[in-house]
Scaffold this motif. Structure first.
Motif, short mmCIF file in Angstrom:
data_model
loop_
_atom_site.label_atom_id
_atom_site.label_comp_id
_atom_site.label_asym_id
_atom_site.label_seq_id
_atom_site.Cartn_x
_atom_site.Cartn_y
_atom_site.Cartn_z
N SER A 196 0.82 -1.21 0.00
CA SER A 196 0.00 0.00 0.00
C SER A 196 0.86 1.26 0.00
O SER A 196 1.95 1.28 0.56
N ASN A 197 0.34 2.30 -0.63
CA ASN A 197 1.03 3.58 -0.70
C ASN A 197 0.50 4.50 0.40
O ASN A 197 -0.71 4.76 0.47
N ARG A 198 1.40 4.98 1.23
CA ARG A 198 0.99 5.77 2.38
C ARG A 198 0.32 7.09 1.97
O ARG A 198 -0.68 7.50 2.55
N LYS A 199 0.86 7.75 0.95
CA LYS A 199 0.31 9.03 0.50
C LYS A 199 -1.09 8.83 -0.10
O LYS A 199 -2.00 9.63 0.14
N GLU A 200 -1.25 7.77 -0.89
CA GLU A 200 -2.56 7.51 -1.49
C GLU A 200 -3.58 7.18 -0.42
O GLU A 200 -4.75 7.59 -0.51
N THR A 201 -3.15 6.43 0.60
CA THR A 201 -4.07 6.09 1.70
C THR A 201 -4.48 7.34 2.46
O THR A 201 -5.65 7.50 2.81
N ALA A 202 -3.53 8.23 2.70
CA ALA A 202 -3.84 9.49 3.39
C ALA A 202 -4.85 10.31 2.59
O ALA A 202 -5.80 10.87 3.15
N ARG A 203 -4.66 10.38 1.28
CA ARG A 203 -5.59 11.14 0.44
C ARG A 203 -6.99 10.50 0.43
O ARG A 203 -8.01 11.21 0.43
N LEU A 204 -7.02 9.16 0.42
CA LEU A 204 -8.30 8.47 0.44
C LEU A 204 -9.05 8.75 1.74
O LEU A 204 -10.25 9.04 1.74
N MET A 205 -8.33 8.64 2.87
CA MET A 205 -8.95 8.91 4.16
C MET A 205 -9.44 10.36 4.25
O MET A 205 -10.55 10.64 4.71
N GLU A 206 -8.63 11.28 3.78
CA GLU A 206 -9.01 12.70 3.79
C GLU A 206 -10.27 12.93 2.97
O GLU A 206 -11.19 13.64 3.41
N SER A 207 -10.34 12.32 1.80
CA SER A 207 -11.51 12.48 0.93
C SER A 207 -12.77 11.93 1.58
O SER A 207 -13.84 12.57 1.53
N GLN A 208 -12.66 10.76 2.21
CA GLN A 208 -13.84 10.15 2.82
C GLN A 208 -14.30 10.94 4.04
O GLN A 208 -15.50 11.11 4.27
N VAL A 209 -13.35 11.41 4.83
CA VAL A 209 -13.72 12.23 6.00
C VAL A 209 -14.36 13.53 5.54
O VAL A 209 -15.36 13.98 6.11
#
Length: 266
Positions: free
Chosen positions: A238-251
């Motif tokens: 998993s890519n940490r930056k992509e995961t952070a962006r995904l979480m940010e978008s969902q929140v």
């Protein structure tokens, strides 16, 4: 006059309750006679009641472990709201450890304090968080790295997700589940908070704690919504930056939904 009465009653409840609950929590931490989270939940619920907050929940904390909860952050009251509902542990800024009352409470619930500006210590801190997750603790990460005004979600910092990567690289887990969480303050005395008044609930930057606390106690009647999203699996590839962006978008999506159609006060 009414505000002063509210403040007096709230302070009386907090002082009286804390004089009983704090010694019990210390005893629990030293002896293990009962789960530590029992006293913490009672303490948090007492604070929430003293502040006159009404909590509305959508979704639920995931049962999957290891679990890292990625949340937005508006105020110190976020901790009280979450702690009154679910068994979680928090990741907080290092300077909070020395704050009156908040620092003491944080230590009593085994908060992990991180020094975000010191890269030398970041590895040890991430390792501790990874270890705690591997042991089954659901860790709450305020991923913006700061508090917002309640109107928008600030960018999530991908470096703060390092604990998930470390839990996997150290062999503590094959994967870590990361769950998005939105905390939204929506109403005051039943009336929807607009953009101008929403910062009443926010505690931003270097604002002193006591004046902010007095405003909250004097006002009372805040509605807060807690929205749990679906967890995603974070693994070795998993890519940490992509995961952070995904979480940010969902929140951000959950916050917008709550602000657009806030739950009625009950």
């Amino acid at each position: 006059m009414i505000g002063k009465i509210r403040i007096s009653m709230a302070l009386g409840l907090v002082v009286a309750g804390s004089s009983i609950l704090v010694p019990l929590q210390i005893l629990s931490m030293k002896t293990g006679w009962w789960p530590e989270t029992i006293i913490l939940k009672i303490w948090h619920r007492m604070i929430v009641r003293a502040l006159g907050m009404r909590i509305h929940v959508r979704g639920a904390l995931s049962d999957s472990r290891p679990l890292l909860v990625a949340s937005n952050h508006i105020s110190w009251t976020d901790i009280m709201v979450l702690g009154s509902m679910v068994d979680v542990k928090f990741i907080a800024r290092a300077d909070m450890e020395g704050w009156p009352l908040i620092g003491m409470l944080s230590k009593l619930q085994r908060t992990v304090f991180i020094e975000r500006e010191r890269k030398r210590s970041s590895g040890d801190q991430a390792s501790e968080i990874a270890s705690r997750m591997a042991k089954g603790d659901a860790m709450v990460l305020f991923a913006e790295g700061s508090t917002g005004d309640g109107n928008m979600v600030l960018p999530f910092k991908s470096t703060l997700f390092g604990a998930a990567s470390m839990a996997i690289s150290e062999g503590a887990a094959e994967q870590v589940f990361i769950q998005p969480l939105a905390i939204v303050y929506t109403r005051l005395h039943g009336v929807p908070l607009g953009r101008r008044h929403r910062p009443i609930a926010a505690w931003i930057g270097d604002e002193d704690l006591m004046p902010h606390l007095k405003v909250l106690m004097a006002q009372g009647g805040l509605d807060v919504e807690v929205h749990f999203g679906d967890p995603v699996a974070f693994s070795k590839g998993s890519n940490r930056k992509e995961t952070a962006r995904l979480m940010e978008s969902q929140v951000r999506d959950m916050m917008r939904a709550a602000l657009a159609d806030p739950r009625p006060s009950q």
